[in-house]
Design a protein around this motif. Structure first.
Motif, short mmCIF file in Angstrom:
data_model
loop_
_atom_site.label_atom_id
_atom_site.label_comp_id
_atom_site.label_asym_id
_atom_site.label_seq_id
_atom_site.Cartn_x
_atom_site.Cartn_y
_atom_site.Cartn_z
N ASN A 202 0.83 -1.21 0.00
CA ASN A 202 0.00 0.00 0.00
C ASN A 202 0.86 1.26 0.00
O ASN A 202 0.56 2.22 -0.73
N LEU A 203 1.90 1.26 0.81
CA LEU A 203 2.77 2.43 0.87
C LEU A 203 3.52 2.63 -0.44
O LEU A 203 3.69 3.76 -0.91
N ALA A 204 3.96 1.54 -1.04
CA ALA A 204 4.65 1.65 -2.33
C ALA A 204 3.71 2.17 -3.41
O ALA A 204 4.10 3.00 -4.24
N TYR A 205 2.48 1.71 -3.38
CA TYR A 205 1.52 2.18 -4.39
C TYR A 205 1.15 3.64 -4.16
O TYR A 205 0.92 4.39 -5.11
N LEU A 206 1.11 4.05 -2.91
CA LEU A 206 0.88 5.47 -2.60
C LEU A 206 2.02 6.32 -3.17
O LEU A 206 1.79 7.37 -3.77
N ALA A 207 3.26 5.85 -2.99
CA ALA A 207 4.42 6.57 -3.54
C ALA A 207 4.34 6.63 -5.06
O ALA A 207 4.65 7.66 -5.68
N LEU A 208 3.91 5.55 -5.68
CA LEU A 208 3.74 5.54 -7.14
C LEU A 208 2.67 6.53 -7.56
O LEU A 208 2.80 7.20 -8.60
N SER A 209 1.63 6.68 -6.76
CA SER A 209 0.46 7.48 -7.14
C SER A 209 0.67 8.97 -6.97
O SER A 209 0.16 9.77 -7.77
N ILE A 210 1.40 9.37 -5.90
CA ILE A 210 1.50 10.81 -5.62
C ILE A 210 2.95 11.29 -5.47
O ILE A 210 3.19 12.45 -5.17
N GLY A 211 3.92 10.38 -5.68
CA GLY A 211 5.31 10.80 -5.67
C GLY A 211 6.02 10.45 -4.38
O GLY A 211 5.40 10.28 -3.33
N ILE A 212 7.32 10.35 -4.47
CA ILE A 212 8.15 9.96 -3.34
C ILE A 212 9.00 11.16 -2.91
O ILE A 212 9.39 11.99 -3.73
N LEU A 213 9.22 11.28 -1.62
CA LEU A 213 10.00 12.36 -1.03
C LEU A 213 9.38 13.74 -1.28
O LEU A 213 8.15 13.85 -1.33
N SER A 217 4.91 18.40 -6.31
CA SER A 217 4.17 19.32 -7.19
C SER A 217 5.11 20.08 -8.13
O SER A 217 4.64 20.84 -8.97
N LEU A 218 6.41 19.84 -8.01
CA LEU A 218 7.40 20.31 -9.00
C LEU A 218 7.78 19.20 -9.97
O LEU A 218 8.70 19.36 -10.76
N GLY A 219 7.07 18.07 -9.89
CA GLY A 219 7.38 16.97 -10.78
C GLY A 219 8.52 16.09 -10.30
O GLY A 219 9.04 15.27 -11.05
N LEU A 220 8.91 16.22 -9.04
CA LEU A 220 10.04 15.47 -8.51
C LEU A 220 9.54 14.26 -7.73
O LEU A 220 8.52 14.32 -7.05
N GLY A 221 10.25 13.14 -7.87
CA GLY A 221 9.83 11.91 -7.21
C GLY A 221 8.78 11.13 -7.95
O GLY A 221 8.06 10.31 -7.36
N PHE A 222 8.66 11.32 -9.27
CA PHE A 222 7.73 10.57 -10.10
C PHE A 222 8.35 9.20 -10.37
O PHE A 222 9.48 9.09 -10.84
N CYS A 223 7.59 8.14 -10.10
CA CYS A 223 8.12 6.77 -10.17
C CYS A 223 7.42 5.92 -11.23
O CYS A 223 6.29 6.21 -11.65
N MET A 224 8.09 4.86 -11.62
CA MET A 224 7.46 3.75 -12.34
C MET A 224 7.62 2.51 -11.49
O MET A 224 8.48 2.46 -10.60
N ALA A 225 6.78 1.51 -11.74
CA ALA A 225 6.80 0.29 -10.95
C ALA A 225 7.15 -0.90 -11.83
O ALA A 225 6.81 -0.95 -13.01
N ARG A 226 7.81 -1.85 -11.21
CA ARG A 226 8.07 -3.14 -11.85
C ARG A 226 7.66 -4.26 -10.92
O ARG A 226 7.59 -4.07 -9.72
#
Length: 226
Positions: A202-213, A217-226
């Motif tokens: 759940n926490l990993a998917y939250l990071a995927l959904s709204i960004g990490i660190l 809102s500056l586009g930083l921490g955008f992830c992809m998942a494998r």
């Protein structure tokens, strides 16, 4: 848990260096948010914005996005109503750099995540007040966990104290310069192996959904998942 993705197709009106795209796209989104009362309140409040976006694609090998070319960027979030309002205020929007041509809404159901890979740089403000982590991976892990736990509480009003990270490594050799408001922030990219238990997922998917660190809102921490 579902997340919603806006694929935003735009005409670029001026040449842009790769490192400039984050601030310019952020400015476009901020300008759009001022057109809606609820979005304006979110924009002006000092709290998590709960969305993240990526840089322009297709990526330009020479690092320069070209005037009069068509590019896309993705804007992602968890809250359907907010994403739909963003779609509404961004549709047809134009400023000095962008002319929005089309926006497509995509609905993504939660998936199992083995690894999170940051596609845009991440930001950590160090205790010194700068952005140089000096390869301190213990600091990185602590900040990632504290940040995502705060975001979870902010959205679900529930405390969580789970370490979702099995392993983490930095993938860039040198810090990545990100110009913002006449300074250069220093960012880094990571690969994060994720544990399999439900809350870690759940926490990993939250990071995927709204960004990490920080500074999503500056586009930083955008992830992809494998």
């Amino acid at each position: 848990m579902n997340c919603y993705n806006l694929k935003i197709i735009t005409l670029l009106k001026q040449n842009l260096k790769n490192e400039e795209t984050y601030e310019k796209i952020s400015n476009l989104i901020s300008y759009a948010m001022l057109k809606d009362k609820n979005l304006k309140e979110i924009h002006e409040k000092n709290t998590f914005k709960n969305y993240v976006f990526c840089s322009l694609y297709p990526v330009q090998k020479d690092g320069i996005y070209k005037q009069n070319n068509i590019y896309s960027f993705d804007l992602r979030g968890l809250e359907f109503s907010k994403i739909m309002k963003l779609k509404q205020v961004l549709t047809g929007l134009e400023n000095d750099y962008f002319k929005i041509i089309q926006i497509n809404l995509q609905n993504h159901e939660q998936i199992k995540i083995n690894k999170l890979i940051t596609l845009t740089p991440t930001i950590i403000t160090t205790p010194k007040g700068d952005y140089d982590i000096q390869d301190n991976m213990e600091l990185v892990k602590d900040r990632i966990l504290a940040n995502i736990q705060k975001k979870y509480k902010n959205i679900y009003n529930t405390e969580v104290n789970v370490d979702f990270i099995k392993e983490i490594k930095k993938t860039n050799r040198q810090p990545i310069k990100i110009p913002y408001k006449n300074i250069n922030m220093l960012g880094n990219k990571f690969e994060i192996e994720v544990k399999e238990d439900p809350m870690s997922q759940n926490l990993a998917y939250l990071a995927l959904s709204i960004g990490i660190l920080e500074k999503n809102s500056l586009g930083l921490g955008f992830c992809m998942a494998r």
